[in-house]
Design a protein around this motif. Structure first.
Motif, PDB file in Angstrom:
ATOM      1  N   ARG A 121       0.824  -1.200   0.000  1.00  0.00           N
ATOM      2  CA  ARG A 121       0.000   0.000   0.000  1.00  0.00           C
ATOM      3  C   ARG A 121       0.854   1.245   0.000  1.00  0.00           C
ATOM      4  NH1 ARG A 121      -2.953  -0.412   5.812  1.00  0.00           N
ATOM      5  NH2 ARG A 121      -1.134  -0.244   7.122  1.00  0.00           N
ATOM      6  N   ILE A 122       0.254   2.266  -0.542  1.00  0.00           N
ATOM      7  CA  ILE A 122       0.920   3.558  -0.591  1.00  0.00           C
ATOM      8  C   ILE A 122       0.865   4.148   0.811  1.00  0.00           C
ATOM      9  CG2 ILE A 122      -1.158   4.886  -1.180  1.00  0.00           C
ATOM     10  CD1 ILE A 122       2.253   5.443  -2.757  1.00  0.00           C
ATOM     11  N   GLU A 123       1.852   4.929   1.131  1.00  0.00           N
ATOM     12  CA  GLU A 123       1.820   5.578   2.433  1.00  0.00           C
ATOM     13  C   GLU A 123       0.535   6.392   2.564  1.00  0.00           C
ATOM     14  OE1 GLU A 123       5.436   7.825   2.537  1.00  0.00           O
ATOM     15  OE2 GLU A 123       6.551   6.127   3.324  1.00  0.00           O
ATOM     16  N   ASN A 124      -0.008   6.412   3.751  1.00  0.00           N
ATOM     17  CA  ASN A 124      -1.248   7.142   4.001  1.00  0.00           C
ATOM     18  C   ASN A 124      -1.048   8.627   3.739  1.00  0.00           C
ATOM     19  OD1 ASN A 124      -2.157   4.681   4.862  1.00  0.00           O
ATOM     20  ND2 ASN A 124      -2.058   5.182   7.019  1.00  0.00           N
ATOM     21  N   HIS A 125      -2.088   9.262   3.280  1.00  0.00           N
ATOM     22  CA  HIS A 125      -2.048  10.695   3.040  1.00  0.00           C
ATOM     23  C   HIS A 125      -3.123  11.344   3.894  1.00  0.00           C
ATOM     24  CE1 HIS A 125      -0.677  14.095   0.660  1.00  0.00           C
ATOM     25  NE2 HIS A 125      -1.923  14.520   0.699  1.00  0.00           N
ATOM     26  N   SER A 126      -2.740  12.298   4.681  1.00  0.00           N
ATOM     27  CA  SER A 126      -3.684  12.941   5.602  1.00  0.00           C
ATOM     28  C   SER A 126      -4.504  14.020   4.899  1.00  0.00           C
ATOM     29  CB  SER A 126      -2.945  13.567   6.783  1.00  0.00           C
ATOM     30  OG  SER A 126      -2.328  12.563   7.543  1.00  0.00           O
ATOM     31  N   PHE A 127      -5.777  13.987   5.131  1.00  0.00           N
ATOM     32  CA  PHE A 127      -6.719  14.986   4.647  1.00  0.00           C
ATOM     33  C   PHE A 127      -7.750  15.200   5.743  1.00  0.00           C
ATOM     34  CE2 PHE A 127      -5.571  13.236   0.423  1.00  0.00           C
ATOM     35  CZ  PHE A 127      -5.319  14.412  -0.263  1.00  0.00           C
ATOM     36  N   THR A 128      -8.427  16.320   5.683  1.00  0.00           N
ATOM     37  CA  THR A 128      -9.598  16.507   6.519  1.00  0.00           C
ATOM     38  C   THR A 128     -10.771  16.009   5.683  1.00  0.00           C
ATOM     39  OG1 THR A 128      -8.584  18.435   7.522  1.00  0.00           O
ATOM     40  CG2 THR A 128     -10.958  18.173   7.844  1.00  0.00           C
ATOM     41  N   LEU A 129     -11.168  14.776   5.913  1.00  0.00           N
ATOM     42  CA  LEU A 129     -12.138  14.114   5.048  1.00  0.00           C
ATOM     43  C   LEU A 129     -13.513  14.763   5.065  1.00  0.00           C
ATOM     44  CD1 LEU A 129     -11.130  10.403   5.606  1.00  0.00           C
ATOM     45  CD2 LEU A 129     -10.493  11.916   3.732  1.00  0.00           C
ATOM     46  N   SER A 130     -13.848  15.457   6.119  1.00  0.00           N
ATOM     47  CA  SER A 130     -15.160  16.110   6.176  1.00  0.00           C
ATOM     48  C   SER A 130     -15.153  17.478   5.503  1.00  0.00           C
ATOM     49  CB  SER A 130     -15.604  16.253   7.634  1.00  0.00           C
ATOM     50  OG  SER A 130     -14.673  17.051   8.344  1.00  0.00           O
ATOM     51  N   SER A 131     -13.994  17.921   5.035  1.00  0.00           N
ATOM     52  CA  SER A 131     -13.876  19.249   4.446  1.00  0.00           C
ATOM     53  C   SER A 131     -14.314  19.253   2.982  1.00  0.00           C
ATOM     54  CB  SER A 131     -12.426  19.734   4.544  1.00  0.00           C
ATOM     55  OG  SER A 131     -12.237  20.892   3.774  1.00  0.00           O
ATOM     56  N   GLU A 132     -15.336  20.029   2.683  1.00  0.00           N
ATOM     57  CA  GLU A 132     -15.802  20.169   1.304  1.00  0.00           C
ATOM     58  C   GLU A 132     -14.730  20.843   0.448  1.00  0.00           C
ATOM     59  OE1 GLU A 132     -18.662  19.244  -0.256  1.00  0.00           O
ATOM     60  OE2 GLU A 132     -19.322  18.200   1.549  1.00  0.00           O
TER      61      GLU A 132
END
Length: 84
Positions: A48-59
């Protein structure tokens, strides 16, 4: 969602030979992307690719999230298709 991260994974079910075939080409495979290689024993493994952080609830970040997913999926396909 709990970790606010996206991940793309090549899950290998019931084919340890395939996993070790891919792992033997790790250096060439990782020329374009850095992967986490997981041989968990038993029958299943993953790359797997390294995880990428995002604010998933952000439109506002939604387009960035999909752009990242599409980019990584295409790069993984172009990389792994040579070895599958």
């Amino acid at each position: 969602m709990r970790r606010n991260e996206l991940r793309v994974e090549l899950f290998i079910r019931d084919d340890r030979k395939l996993y070790f075939t891919l792992a033997s080409q790790k250096e060439a495979i990782e020329a374009g992307l850095k992967f986490e290689w997981r041989d968990v024993g038993g029958k299943n493994s993953s790359v797997r690719i390294e995880n990428h952080s995002f604010t998933l609830s952000s439109e506002e970040e939604r387009h960035k999230q999909f752009d990242w997913l599409i980019d990584v999926i295409l790069r993984m396909r172009n990389t792994f298709v040579k070895y599958l």
